[in-house]
Design a protein around this motif. Structure first.
Motif, PDB file in Angstrom:
ATOM      1  N   MET A   1       0.847  -1.178   0.000  1.00  0.00           N
ATOM      2  CA  MET A   1       0.000   0.000   0.000  1.00  0.00           C
ATOM      3  C   MET A   1       0.891   1.239   0.000  1.00  0.00           C
ATOM      4  N   SER A   2       0.708   2.110  -0.956  1.00  0.00           N
ATOM      5  CA  SER A   2       1.581   3.274  -1.104  1.00  0.00           C
ATOM      6  C   SER A   2       1.419   4.277   0.026  1.00  0.00           C
ATOM      7  N   SER A   3       0.268   4.308   0.668  1.00  0.00           N
ATOM      8  CA  SER A   3       0.051   5.225   1.785  1.00  0.00           C
ATOM      9  C   SER A   3       0.956   4.876   2.957  1.00  0.00           C
ATOM     10  N   ILE A   4       1.096   3.590   3.211  1.00  0.00           N
ATOM     11  CA  ILE A   4       1.961   3.147   4.298  1.00  0.00           C
ATOM     12  C   ILE A   4       3.408   3.481   3.963  1.00  0.00           C
ATOM     13  N   LYS A   5       3.780   3.343   2.702  1.00  0.00           N
ATOM     14  CA  LYS A   5       5.122   3.713   2.257  1.00  0.00           C
ATOM     15  C   LYS A   5       5.346   5.211   2.463  1.00  0.00           C
ATOM     16  N   SER A   6       4.343   6.014   2.146  1.00  0.00           N
ATOM     17  CA  SER A   6       4.446   7.464   2.335  1.00  0.00           C
ATOM     18  C   SER A   6       4.635   7.814   3.804  1.00  0.00           C
ATOM     19  N   ILE A   7       3.858   7.180   4.659  1.00  0.00           N
ATOM     20  CA  ILE A   7       3.979   7.433   6.094  1.00  0.00           C
ATOM     21  C   ILE A   7       5.351   6.991   6.584  1.00  0.00           C
ATOM     22  N   SER A   8       5.812   5.848   6.096  1.00  0.00           N
ATOM     23  CA  SER A   8       7.135   5.355   6.471  1.00  0.00           C
ATOM     24  C   SER A   8       8.224   6.330   6.035  1.00  0.00           C
ATOM     25  N   ASP A   9       8.099   6.875   4.827  1.00  0.00           N
ATOM     26  CA  ASP A   9       9.070   7.858   4.338  1.00  0.00           C
ATOM     27  C   ASP A   9       9.076   9.110   5.194  1.00  0.00           C
ATOM     28  N   ILE A  10       7.905   9.565   5.608  1.00  0.00           N
ATOM     29  CA  ILE A  10       7.799  10.753   6.453  1.00  0.00           C
ATOM     30  C   ILE A  10       8.485  10.510   7.794  1.00  0.00           C
ATOM     31  N   VAL A  11       8.213   9.360   8.398  1.00  0.00           N
ATOM     32  CA  VAL A  11       8.813   9.029   9.688  1.00  0.00           C
ATOM     33  C   VAL A  11      10.332   8.911   9.563  1.00  0.00           C
ATOM     34  N   THR A  12      10.782   8.282   8.491  1.00  0.00           N
ATOM     35  CA  THR A  12      12.222   8.133   8.269  1.00  0.00           C
ATOM     36  C   THR A  12      12.895   9.480   8.115  1.00  0.00           C
ATOM     37  N   LEU A  37      17.582  27.010  18.721  1.00  0.00           N
ATOM     38  CA  LEU A  37      17.280  26.983  17.295  1.00  0.00           C
ATOM     39  C   LEU A  37      17.087  25.546  16.814  1.00  0.00           C
ATOM     40  N   GLN A  38      17.930  24.635  17.290  1.00  0.00           N
ATOM     41  CA  GLN A  38      17.766  23.220  16.934  1.00  0.00           C
ATOM     42  C   GLN A  38      16.418  22.691  17.413  1.00  0.00           C
ATOM     43  N   ALA A  39      16.060  23.028  18.632  1.00  0.00           N
ATOM     44  CA  ALA A  39      14.777  22.573  19.179  1.00  0.00           C
ATOM     45  C   ALA A  39      13.612  23.143  18.378  1.00  0.00           C
ATOM     46  N   GLN A  40      13.726  24.397  17.984  1.00  0.00           N
ATOM     47  CA  GLN A  40      12.667  25.024  17.193  1.00  0.00           C
ATOM     48  C   GLN A  40      12.512  24.332  15.843  1.00  0.00           C
ATOM     49  N   PHE A  41      13.620  24.049  15.182  1.00  0.00           N
ATOM     50  CA  PHE A  41      13.558  23.371  13.894  1.00  0.00           C
ATOM     51  C   PHE A  41      13.004  21.961  14.041  1.00  0.00           C
ATOM     52  N   LYS A  42      13.416  21.247  15.068  1.00  0.00           N
ATOM     53  CA  LYS A  42      12.910  19.890  15.284  1.00  0.00           C
ATOM     54  C   LYS A  42      11.405  19.899  15.525  1.00  0.00           C
ATOM     55  N   GLU A  46       8.650  18.172  13.134  1.00  0.00           N
ATOM     56  CA  GLU A  46       7.702  17.201  13.692  1.00  0.00           C
ATOM     57  C   GLU A  46       6.266  17.617  13.404  1.00  0.00           C
ATOM     58  N   SER A  47       5.999  18.891  13.519  1.00  0.00           N
ATOM     59  CA  SER A  47       4.658  19.397  13.235  1.00  0.00           C
ATOM     60  C   SER A  47       4.283  19.172  11.777  1.00  0.00           C
ATOM     61  N   GLN A  48       5.216  19.430  10.875  1.00  0.00           N
ATOM     62  CA  GLN A  48       4.959  19.209   9.453  1.00  0.00           C
ATOM     63  C   GLN A  48       4.734  17.725   9.158  1.00  0.00           C
ATOM     64  N   THR A  50       3.604  15.453  11.247  1.00  0.00           N
ATOM     65  CA  THR A  50       2.305  15.091  11.813  1.00  0.00           C
ATOM     66  C   THR A  50       1.174  15.537  10.897  1.00  0.00           C
ATOM     67  N   GLN A  51       1.298  16.736  10.346  1.00  0.00           N
ATOM     68  CA  GLN A  51       0.278  17.256   9.429  1.00  0.00           C
ATOM     69  C   GLN A  51       0.207  16.413   8.159  1.00  0.00           C
ATOM     70  N   GLN A  52       1.351  16.024   7.628  1.00  0.00           N
ATOM     71  CA  GLN A  52       1.367  15.197   6.423  1.00  0.00           C
ATOM     72  C   GLN A  52       0.722  13.840   6.676  1.00  0.00           C
ATOM     73  N   ILE A  53       1.048  13.224   7.797  1.00  0.00           N
ATOM     74  CA  ILE A  53       0.448  11.932   8.140  1.00  0.00           C
ATOM     75  C   ILE A  53      -1.052  12.076   8.337  1.00  0.00           C
ATOM     76  N   SER A  54      -1.462  13.138   8.993  1.00  0.00           N
ATOM     77  CA  SER A  54      -2.884  13.397   9.203  1.00  0.00           C
ATOM     78  C   SER A  54      -3.616  13.539   7.866  1.00  0.00           C
ATOM     79  N   ASN A  55      -3.006  14.241   6.920  1.00  0.00           N
ATOM     80  CA  ASN A  55      -3.616  14.411   5.603  1.00  0.00           C
ATOM     81  C   ASN A  55      -3.747  13.078   4.870  1.00  0.00           C
TER      82      ASN A  55
END
Length: 72
Positions: A1-12, A37-42, A46-48, A50-55
């Motif tokens: 399933m390509s959706s699972i691959k997409s989620i896996s790519d996002i997590v990776t 600054l590192q914490a802010q970028f991380k 992470e927020s991006q 999460t949003q991609q996975i949610s979509n």
């Protein structure tokens, strides 16, 4: 399933840390600001992710609902 691959790519990609551009910005920052600054970028990355996975999950739900409606 390509959706699972997409989620896996996002997590990776999320696990890989900062992008090269973000890392360059951190390196250019004053020493005392680098951890913040590192914490802010991380957090931003992470927020991006999460949003991609949610979509993706929302689209899967919409597709499933459409299939069920078409069967009825």
């Amino acid at each position: 399933m390509s959706s699972i691959k997409s989620i896996s790519d996002i997590v990776t990609s999320q696990r890989q840390g900062l992008t090269s551009t973000q890392q360059e910005m951190v390196n250019a920052a004053p020493e005392e600001q680098r951890p913040y600054l590192q914490a802010q970028f991380k957090l931003e990355n992470e927020s991006q992710a999460t949003q991609q996975i949610s979509n993706i999950l929302k689209k899967l739900d919409e597709m499933s609902s459409a299939v069920i409606r078409n069967l009825a």
